[in-house]
Design an enzyme around this catalytic site. Structure first.
Site, mmCIF file in Angstrom:
data_model
loop_
_atom_site.group_PDB
_atom_site.id
_atom_site.type_symbol
_atom_site.label_atom_id
_atom_site.label_comp_id
_atom_site.label_asym_id
_atom_site.label_seq_id
_atom_site.Cartn_x
_atom_site.Cartn_y
_atom_site.Cartn_z
ATOM 1 N NE ARG A 41 -3.485 7.311 -1.780
ATOM 2 C CZ ARG A 41 -3.510 6.559 -2.512
ATOM 3 N NH1 ARG A 41 -3.763 6.540 -3.921
ATOM 4 N NH2 ARG A 41 -3.773 5.260 -1.803
ATOM 5 C CG HIS B 246 -1.876 0.970 1.032
ATOM 6 N ND1 HIS B 246 -1.975 2.351 1.088
ATOM 7 C CD2 HIS B 246 -3.306 0.599 1.026
ATOM 8 C CE1 HIS B 246 -3.225 2.871 0.956
ATOM 9 N NE2 HIS B 246 -4.184 1.932 0.987
#
Length: 498
Positions: free
Chosen positions: A304, A281
């Site tokens: 995000r 990740h």
């Protein structure tokens, strides 16, 4: 004291000591003898994340007793930590005209990458089951279980907002786990045993018949059909991770240290797929108070998705809405900032618009000391200039130079030195293992001849073949619900037919 009395005292002392030793030896040997826990007709679920809890829920709904075995002291697995949401398409909560999202399958196939050509028919069948069942999965959680999933965000690699979470403060993973667990505990058919490690899957001929497991040093046996939902091997740094991905040695992980359990299934004939496909990740937090801790706290992808941007030495370097793999590759193509653990330092920057739509996450991160509230000028001249350009692209005044088209809820337009931002340092970390045992669309564990192993099903991260090279954010919880439901139903049919 007479000599005779002294001899008697010594004799009885030695006798007591010898008796104690014999008793301890006997108790020790007894603890190694399997104890038959139950002979009643019931199913066994291994693992108490969302996949296991979903399977158990289906079995209990059919009126069948369930024994759920969890190796940790508390139930929930990694599922309880999931914070971005669960994918579903189409659903009533998605933006735009009703049921307008038709691209979930295509996005997932694209995310799987080049490996889609390997066992293509089988992989596409699993992806089809995952995506086509997603509407029903969200409806089941909302309508049947009363879980709020009304907020929808678009994450990296998705062409449409489809990742659902609740409007409250409880993260979606915890909300689903706690709701399912509460419902199960209300049923007399449900039996939960924690701190219990499955050590062997039992087999009679070609049929799986139960498990042997250890609790507090005592070995027990349960007979019945099994749903395995024991998770991946991302925390098995010295074992399976080292075996299949030695190049990731030294990487931090979002997983607690624990052994992978796929070998328990290969011992009864299960086959493995995609074991070298491990998702790193791109955004896990560097804790300023404990920077070198190899176990990291995930910076949820929703940050995000709702508008956050990434800066390296003050400059953007990637479209933040790319897949996890692409963002990770962009970060790690430069030299790491430290070797042990292997870490990079990238700033994750959010504005107040992002905060307003992800405040439950951000408040928690700020409380943990993983993010801080500050101003644009504090990040430096280069960073302030990068944020200004990003804000212009978000407002539609310029085309984003990195190709980003979706900016979530970013609202900062005129970037001034005192403009409020939230920032945290992030680094890539081992997060999810795409590989595992091969299953059919009916969650059956398959042998070397691609035939189902009777009495054995699997769901969740312990399985392989669905995600390929990259898992889309929000699809792990979906996988757990979709295949957990299927596995529970299939195990119920099998149990009723015995």
């Amino acid at each position: 004291m007479s000599r005779t009395r002294v001899i008697k005292i010594v004799f009885y002392s030695l006798l007591i000591a010898a008796t104690s030793m014999i008793l301890r030896s006997f108790m020790s040997s007894m603890s190694k003898i399997p104890v038959q826990t139950s002979t009643s007709k019931h199913a066994i679920v291994v693992g108490s994340g969302i996949a296991g809890l979903t399977a158990a829920s289906q079995l209990v709904a059919r009126g069948l007793p369930v024994y759920l075995l969890e190796r940790s002291a508390k139930p929930g697995g990694n599922s309880i930590k999931a914070s971005s949401g669960i994918n579903g398409a189409p659903t009533k909560y998605q933006p735009g005209p009703p049921f307008s999202d038709k691209s979930f399958y295509e996005d997932t196939v694209k995310s799987a990458g080049a490996v889609i050509s390997i066992a293509r028919k089988q992989r596409e069948s699993l992806i089809s089951t995952l995506t086509n069942s997603s509407t029903d999965a969200v409806s089941w959680l909302v309508d049947n279980k009363g879980i709020d999933l009304s907020v929808v965000a678009q994450l990296g690699g998705h062409s449409f907002p489809r990742t659902h979470r609740g409007a409250g403060q409880t993260p979606p993973g915890a909300s689903i786990v706690l709701t399912l667990l509460k419902s199960l505990k209300e049923s007399p058919l449900f039996n939960l045993e924690t701190s219990c490690q499955v050590t062997k899957v039992l087999k009679d001929g070609s049929d799986v018949t139960g498990v042997q497991y250890s609790c507090d040093g005592q070995v027990k046996v349960l007979h019945g059909p099994i749903v395995f939902a024991s998770g991946g091997f991302g925390g098995d740094a010295e074992g399976m991770l080292a075996q299949y991905r030695p190049d990731l040695a030294g990487f931090p992980s979002t997983n607690d240290p624990r052994h992978g359990s796929q070998s328990l299934l290969t011992e009864v004939g299960a086959q493995l797929l995609d074991m070298d496909l491990v998702q790193v990740h791109p955004t896990s937090f560097l804790d300023p108070k404990d920077v070198s801790n190899p176990v990291k706290f995930l910076a949820a992808e929703v940050l995000r998705g709702e508008g956050g941007l990434l800066l390296r030495t003050g400059k953007r370097f990637i479209n933040e809405m790319e897949t996890r793999k692409n963002v990770t590759d962009a970060i790690t193509k430069v030299a790491a900032n430290s070797v042990s653990p292997r870490q990079w330092e990238v700033e994750l920057v959010l504005d107040e618009g992002v905060y307003n739509n992800a405040s439950s996450h951000i408040d928690f991160y700020v409380w943990k000391g993983l993010m801080r509230k500050t101003t644009a000028s504090e990040l430096g001249v280069e960073a302030q200039s990068s944020i200004e350009e990003y804000a212009k692209a978000a407002a539609g005044h310029i085309v984003d130079p990195f190709g980003r088209e979706y900016f979530g809820h970013w609202k900062l337009r005129d970037v001034l030195p005192d403009s409020v931002v939230y920032v945290g340092l992030i680094t890539p970390a081992v997060h999810f293992t795409m590989g595992g045992v091969i299953i059919s669309p009916h969650s059956e564990v398959l042998d070397a001849s691609s035939k189902p192993i009777k009495g054995l099903w699997a769901a969740g991260e312990v399985t392989g073949g669905i995600h390929g090279e990259n898992r889309l954010g929000g699809s792990s919880l979906l996988e757990c619900v979709v295949f957990g439901k299927i596995a529970g139903e299939q195990a119920a049919n099998y149990l009723e037919g015995i």
